[in-house]
Write a protein that holds these residues in place. Structure first.
Motif, PDB file in Angstrom:
ATOM      1  N   THR A  95      42.817  16.635 -37.136  1.00 22.21           N
ATOM      2  CA  THR A  95      41.778  16.698 -38.162  1.00 22.21           C
ATOM      3  C   THR A  95      41.283  15.307 -38.548  1.00 22.21           C
ATOM      4  OG1 THR A  95      43.235  16.552 -40.111  1.00 22.21           O
ATOM      5  CG2 THR A  95      42.960  18.726 -39.099  1.00 22.21           C
ATOM      6  N   ILE A  96      42.008  14.258 -38.113  1.00 25.27           N
ATOM      7  CA  ILE A  96      41.643  12.884 -38.450  1.00 25.27           C
ATOM      8  C   ILE A  96      41.038  12.167 -37.243  1.00 25.27           C
ATOM      9  CG2 ILE A  96      42.454  10.759 -39.549  1.00 25.27           C
ATOM     10  CD1 ILE A  96      45.012  12.291 -40.304  1.00 25.27           C
ATOM     11  N   SER A  97      41.592  12.450 -36.067  1.00 21.64           N
ATOM     12  CA  SER A  97      41.058  11.948 -34.803  1.00 21.64           C
ATOM     13  C   SER A  97      40.536  13.160 -34.035  1.00 21.64           C
ATOM     14  CB  SER A  97      42.162  11.203 -34.034  1.00 21.64           C
ATOM     15  OG  SER A  97      41.697  10.741 -32.781  1.00 21.64           O
ATOM     16  N   ALA A  98      40.621  13.151 -32.721  1.00 23.60           N
ATOM     17  CA  ALA A  98      40.186  14.306 -31.917  1.00 23.60           C
ATOM     18  C   ALA A  98      40.869  14.247 -30.567  1.00 23.60           C
ATOM     19  CB  ALA A  98      38.674  14.299 -31.729  1.00 23.60           C
ATOM     20  N   CYS A  99      41.160  15.415 -30.021  1.00 24.46           N
ATOM     21  CA  CYS A  99      41.706  15.486 -28.676  1.00 24.46           C
ATOM     22  C   CYS A  99      40.659  15.033 -27.660  1.00 24.46           C
ATOM     23  CB  CYS A  99      42.158  16.905 -28.358  1.00 24.46           C
ATOM     24  SG  CYS A  99      43.690  17.394 -29.202  1.00 24.46           S
ATOM     25  N   THR A 100      41.120  14.799 -26.438  1.00 23.71           N
ATOM     26  CA  THR A 100      40.240  14.389 -25.355  1.00 23.71           C
ATOM     27  C   THR A 100      40.066  15.547 -24.369  1.00 23.71           C
ATOM     28  OG1 THR A 100      42.065  13.478 -24.038  1.00 23.71           O
ATOM     29  CG2 THR A 100      40.973  11.989 -25.608  1.00 23.71           C
ATOM     30  N   THR A 133      31.932  24.505 -21.951  1.00 25.03           N
ATOM     31  CA  THR A 133      32.501  25.221 -23.094  1.00 25.03           C
ATOM     32  C   THR A 133      32.989  24.292 -24.203  1.00 25.03           C
ATOM     33  OG1 THR A 133      34.646  25.312 -21.974  1.00 25.03           O
ATOM     34  CG2 THR A 133      33.184  27.214 -21.704  1.00 25.03           C
ATOM     35  N   MET A 134      33.621  23.172 -23.815  1.00 18.20           N
ATOM     36  CA  MET A 134      34.180  22.257 -24.812  1.00 18.20           C
ATOM     37  C   MET A 134      33.829  20.818 -24.456  1.00 18.20           C
ATOM     38  SD  MET A 134      37.785  24.001 -25.975  1.00 18.20           S
ATOM     39  CE  MET A 134      37.861  22.930 -27.405  1.00 18.20           C
ATOM     40  N   GLY A 135      32.532  20.592 -24.254  1.00 19.14           N
ATOM     41  CA  GLY A 135      32.043  19.283 -23.845  1.00 19.14           C
ATOM     42  C   GLY A 135      32.224  18.205 -24.890  1.00 19.14           C
ATOM     43  N   GLY A 136      32.355  18.609 -26.157  1.00 19.99           N
ATOM     44  CA  GLY A 136      32.507  17.620 -27.220  1.00 19.99           C
ATOM     45  C   GLY A 136      33.737  16.744 -27.045  1.00 19.99           C
ATOM     46  N   LEU A 137      34.812  17.302 -26.470  1.00 18.88           N
ATOM     47  CA  LEU A 137      36.025  16.515 -26.296  1.00 18.88           C
ATOM     48  C   LEU A 137      35.847  15.426 -25.246  1.00 18.88           C
ATOM     49  CD1 LEU A 137      38.911  19.156 -26.553  1.00 18.88           C
ATOM     50  CD2 LEU A 137      37.732  17.892 -28.359  1.00 18.88           C
ATOM     51  N   PHE A 138      34.946  15.639 -24.288  1.00 17.74           N
ATOM     52  CA  PHE A 138      34.678  14.601 -23.292  1.00 17.74           C
ATOM     53  C   PHE A 138      34.095  13.350 -23.958  1.00 17.74           C
ATOM     54  CE2 PHE A 138      35.079  18.231 -20.531  1.00 17.74           C
ATOM     55  CZ  PHE A 138      35.543  17.721 -19.335  1.00 17.74           C
ATOM     56  N   GLN A 139      33.383  13.554 -25.051  1.00 16.04           N
ATOM     57  CA  GLN A 139      32.809  12.416 -25.765  1.00 16.04           C
ATOM     58  C   GLN A 139      33.882  11.569 -26.442  1.00 16.04           C
ATOM     59  OE1 GLN A 139      29.644  13.791 -28.365  1.00 16.04           O
ATOM     60  NE2 GLN A 139      28.987  15.302 -26.864  1.00 16.04           N
ATOM     61  N   CYS A 140      35.086  12.124 -26.568  1.00 15.20           N
ATOM     62  CA  CYS A 140      36.184  11.395 -27.190  1.00 15.20           C
ATOM     63  C   CYS A 140      37.061  10.679 -26.169  1.00 15.20           C
ATOM     64  CB  CYS A 140      37.040  12.357 -28.018  1.00 15.20           C
ATOM     65  SG  CYS A 140      36.156  13.106 -29.401  1.00 15.20           S
ATOM     66  N   ASP A 141      36.778  10.857 -24.882  1.00 20.10           N
ATOM     67  CA  ASP A 141      37.555  10.161 -23.855  1.00 20.10           C
ATOM     68  C   ASP A 141      37.403   8.651 -24.006  1.00 20.10           C
ATOM     69  OD1 ASP A 141      38.491  12.488 -22.710  1.00 20.10           O
ATOM     70  OD2 ASP A 141      36.933  12.578 -21.165  1.00 20.10           O
ATOM     71  N   PRO A 142      38.447   7.883 -23.687  1.00 20.88           N
ATOM     72  CA  PRO A 142      38.347   6.430 -23.825  1.00 20.88           C
ATOM     73  C   PRO A 142      37.403   5.783 -22.814  1.00 20.88           C
ATOM     74  CG  PRO A 142      40.456   7.054 -22.858  1.00 20.88           C
ATOM     75  CD  PRO A 142      39.804   8.321 -23.314  1.00 20.88           C
ATOM     76  N   MET A 143      37.018   6.542 -21.790  1.00 17.84           N
ATOM     77  CA  MET A 143      35.990   6.108 -20.845  1.00 17.84           C
ATOM     78  C   MET A 143      35.408   7.369 -20.207  1.00 17.84           C
ATOM     79  SD  MET A 143      38.129   4.719 -17.569  1.00 17.84           S
ATOM     80  CE  MET A 143      36.638   4.780 -16.556  1.00 17.84           C
TER      81      MET A 143
END
Length: 390
Positions: free
Chosen positions: A260-265, A364-374
């Protein structure tokens, strides 16, 4: 340095805490108790004790016992009908991550019209906003895996479209109360203790390398990783080791808060695609299968070298000084827990699905890709599946 934090759930943590449920303020007068379609909740007495506690508090109860692993949209809709027909005004989620995830969706659909997928963002979801407040939820977790007792999301599968998508994000979907009682976790079988423990671990690992990481999330993530590194093997080898169970429960709750503070990748997006097509694949098992190749990708590309070194140290490799030490520590933990030889092929996954799953993960869950470190392309994801395959 910047972060936002809002975790309104009252947490009752510790062995024996279920026995204090009756003395807590209740959010309604009639509860729909939601459990899995398995036997353990009933046979181990968790359901009867929960009913007893609620009845002592003057609460009427109805039981809905249809939730399966990787909960389905159709089951969520059945649960919402049950809540409406019985005039239930709050939900008690008694079980593991699947039960708690499904309960959030049921709580929403018990007070809103239409189909759950009308309110899902991503994939074929229509992305509508809930018009009515969901029913309040009390979460009583019987596993240490998803952290769903302290967050506002649930993951639901749509078999018609082969989609497995996170639903929620509303403040009103945070459970009003979470009971985290390790006494309820002693009956979890060995392999599922391991699967769930690695799910909790990867929540924190992903949130630590995430583009959304911050000082507050780092604190939660590293503490969770340290507890998993020290206690997961003990919990796997002896389910009655209550000290180990409590520390894994603690790691799990921290790993729920950190999301809830950060996000998964994108590791989670990729696994959701795997189990969307192969429904019998346990979520934690799928994460374990792809973890070595997934995190090696970022290490080989020097995405965040210092963070992998720090996580290796948190897992117990005190002298770690190279990013690949994290992979060595991770593999050793998997070997010690007896889960290093899991095979995709045992669950029916075939090599010709790699690109399909990669594209499904992003759709389906593309938002988590935006949290990848690269950046991670579809081709990169397919290559990770290929390297993980056996």
């Amino acid at each position: 340095m910047s972060f936002q934090m809002y975790v309104p759930t009252r947490i009752l943590f510790g062995k024996g805490q279920l026995g204090h449920l009756h003395s807590q303020q209740m959010p309604g007068k009639k509860a729909l108790i939601i459990i899995s379609n398995g036997k353990s909740t009933k046979e181990n007495g968790y359901l009867s004790e929960t009913e007893k506690q609620l009845h002592l508090a003057g609460i009427e109860t109805v039981v809905f016992d249809e939730i399966m692993a990787n909960p389905l949209k159709t089951t969520v809709m059945e649960g919402s009908v049950c809540a409406r027909k019985n005039n239930c005004d709050f939900i008690v989620a008694l079980g593991g991550g699947s039960v708690m995830d499904a309960s959030k969706a049921i709580a929403a659909m018990a007070t809103n019209d239409g189909d759950l997928w009308d309110y899902v963002s991503g994939g074929t979801g229509k992305g509508k906003t809930l018009s009515s407040e969901p029913l309040p939820i009390i979460a009583i977790t019987t596993t240490a895996g998803t952290g769903s007792e302290v967050d506002q999301y649930g993951v639901i599968s749509n078999q018609e479209t082969n989609e497995k998508i996170g639903f929620g994000g509303y403040d009103s979907l945070f459970p009003t109360m979470a009971i985290v009682d390790a006494e309820l976790m002693k009956s979890v079988p060995t392999k599922f203790t391991a699967y769930q423990g690695f799910d909790a671990l990867f929540h924190s690992v992903e949130c630590y390398i995430s583009a959304a990481a911050n000082l507050m999330s780092d604190m939660y993530a590293l503490t969770a990783i340290e507890n998993v590194g020290k206690y997961l093997v003990r919990a796997v080898k002896d389910g009655n080791d209550l000290e180990a169970r409590e520390h894994m429960a603690f790691a799990n709750t921290l790993s729920g808060v950190v999301m809830t503070i950060s996000a998964c990748t994108s590791e989670h997006s990729m696994e959701h695609a795997m189990s969307a097509y192969h429904h019998q694949l346990p979520h934690g098992a799928g994460l374990i299968m792809i973890s070595q190749a997934y995190f090696t990708y970022f290490i080989e590309n020097h995405a965040c070298d210092d963070r992998f070194v720090r996580m290796a140290q948190a897992l117990g490799m005190e002298g770690a000084n190279a990013p690949m030490d994290f992979i060595r520590a991770l593999v050793k933990l998997q070997e010690d827990c007896g889960v290093s030889d899991l095979k995709m092929s045992d669950y029916g996954i075939q090599p010709n699905e790699f690109m399909t799953m990669a594209q499904n993960a992003r759709a389906t869950m593309g938002g988590l890709f935006q949290c990848d470190p690269m950046p991670l392309s579809d081709e990169d994801c397919a290559a990770i599946f290929k390297k993980s395959y056996r």
